[in-house]
Design an enzyme around this catalytic site. Structure first.
Site, PDB file in Angstrom:
ATOM      1  N   ASP A 130       0.964 -29.852 -45.218  1.00  0.00           N
ATOM      2  CA  ASP A 130      -0.473 -29.927 -45.481  1.00  0.00           C
ATOM      3  C   ASP A 130      -1.192 -30.057 -44.143  1.00  0.00           C
ATOM      4  OD1 ASP A 130      -2.900 -30.329 -47.104  1.00  0.00           O
ATOM      5  OD2 ASP A 130      -2.836 -32.360 -46.263  1.00  0.00           O
ATOM      6  N   GLU A 139      -0.531 -23.871 -47.175  1.00  0.00           N
ATOM      7  CA  GLU A 139      -1.712 -23.419 -47.912  1.00  0.00           C
ATOM      8  C   GLU A 139      -2.339 -22.207 -47.229  1.00  0.00           C
ATOM      9  OE1 GLU A 139      -4.226 -26.824 -50.007  1.00  0.00           O
ATOM     10  OE2 GLU A 139      -3.690 -27.387 -47.965  1.00  0.00           O
ATOM     11  N   ASP A 190      -2.596 -37.035 -48.072  1.00  0.00           N
ATOM     12  CA  ASP A 190      -1.990 -35.880 -47.391  1.00  0.00           C
ATOM     13  C   ASP A 190      -0.523 -35.702 -47.769  1.00  0.00           C
ATOM     14  OD1 ASP A 190      -4.404 -35.391 -46.161  1.00  0.00           O
ATOM     15  OD2 ASP A 190      -3.913 -36.519 -44.357  1.00  0.00           O
TER      16      ASP A 190
END
Length: 378
Positions: free
Chosen positions: A194, A278, A359
């Protein structure tokens, strides 16, 4: 220099054009020359072309024109030659007996004026105009240049691009066609990352990575260099030197960041066979958080990571940018909409009572979704 504009572009395109009668016959006299000048003037007005200068000799015509590049010099010349040939042969019948057509098909055209060499930031050459010689020497347009070879040139060179940076350093970029062996995907560990503002990468397996903010580290030096530059008189040599000093600082920061990205990408790809991340909207993040996002260099890192993964045989799996990785409990799957507020860094799941770091939870969800997409449900 004066510039013109149309609806799309601002331009200053001047051309020197020369064309001749068929067989270079000296027929542009006895009134033909004066009538030709009238016709050329009328055609240029009709086409909105600036006729800067014109000279009609017995066996050739010189024109100095400024033409809209979207219309093109070729169309202008063809129109002038076509209309003038038809009208002159009708009005001066003796031209028909001397020539089958008035003008030759060919003509000469050259651009007028040139840009200083320092205005060029880059240019590309294809198969002609250059040659590689022994001893790290390249020959470009009959001029020889010695260069430092950072790596061997492999395969067939298709194009070469010469680029100049803000410091004035020149780089050669070779685009080569090579026969590369396909690297098969390997098996091994998988991880989810992340991207965050508190630290560079939060990992699903707790192997977090912090990124040094190189711009922030050098911020005082940049401020000082900017102040020095602002005090210098414009167009002076001292200002030019101050500008180079500032550019050198920015280049240093860029090199530090690139070095960190390459070393980190190499380490991650060597350790993990599947890397889940992502698909971030970097431009949107830059608008919201500005300089810090630029200092991290997320998008540059992703490109380097994908390049290294292809080289080693690892897989970079991107998950959808709209997947709510921070809002879903990775244990039971319950969604907590309160975590849309970025101020919420830790939260407890209402269903399973698991305590989550924002996170870390997002990284585990990214790993789960990425792995299930690649391997199937886990």
């Amino acid at each position: 220099m004066k510039y013109k504009s149309n609806n799309n572009i601002v331009y200053s395109c001047k051309y020197h054009v020369v064309f001749c009668p068929k067989y270079r016959r000296k027929v542009l006299n006895n009134g033909v020359d004066e009538r030709l000048k009238e016709l050329i003037n009328n055609i240029c007005q009709e086409l909105h072309v600036d006729l800067i200068e014109m000279e009609v000799m017995p066996d050739h015509v010189h024109l100095f024109l400024e033409v809209d590049p979207q219309f093109g010099i070729h169309k202008v010349v063809k129109r002038i030659k076509g209309i003038s040939s038809r009208i002159l042969r009708e009005e001066f019948s003796w031209l028909k007996s001397r020539l089958p057509t008035l003008w030759t098909n060919s003509y000469f055209v050259s651009t007028v004026g040139k840009a200083p060499i320092r205005k060029y930031k880059s240019f590309t050459l294809k198969q002609a105009g250059w040659k590689l010689l022994k001893g790290n020497i390249i020959k470009i347009n009959k001029q020889k240049y010695k260069y430092f070879k950072s790596r061997d040139i492999e395969g067939i060179v298709k194009t070469i691009t010469i680029k100049r940076d803000t410091l004035g350093d020149i780089y050669l970029y070779f685009v080569c066609e090579t026969n590369e062996n396909k690297v098969l995907a390997r098996t091994g560990k998988s991880v989810g990352y992340d991207f965050g503002l508190k630290q560079f990468l939060t990992a699903s397996d707790n192997e977090d990575i912090k990124a040094p903010l190189f711009f922030k580290q050098n911020a005082n030096d940049i401020k000082k260099a900017n102040r020095i530059l602002s005090r210098k008189k414009k167009t002076s040599n001292h200002r030019r030197l101050a500008k180079i000093a500032l550019a050198r600082l920015h280049k240093k920061i860029s090199n530090q960041r690139k070095d960190f990205h390459f070393k980190l990408a190499n380490k991650i790809c060597s350790e993990y066979a599947l890397i889940c991340i992502e698909d971030l909207n970097i431009k949107g993040m830059q608008k919201r958080w500005g300089r810090k996002i630029s200092d991290y260099g997320f998008s540059e890192f992703i490109k380097i990571l994908e390049y290294k993964a292809r080289e080693i045989g690892s897989i970079v799996q991107k998950i959808d940018r709209y997947y709510p990785s921070s809002q879903i409990c990775h244990v039971c799957g319950t969604k907590n909409p309160e975590t849309k507020n970025l101020a919420v860094r830790e939260w407890i799941c209402a269903k399973c009572k698991t305590s989550h770091d924002r996170d870390r939870n997002a990284a585990i969800n990214i790993w789960k979704v990425g792995a299930s997409t690649f391997f199937g449900e886990i």
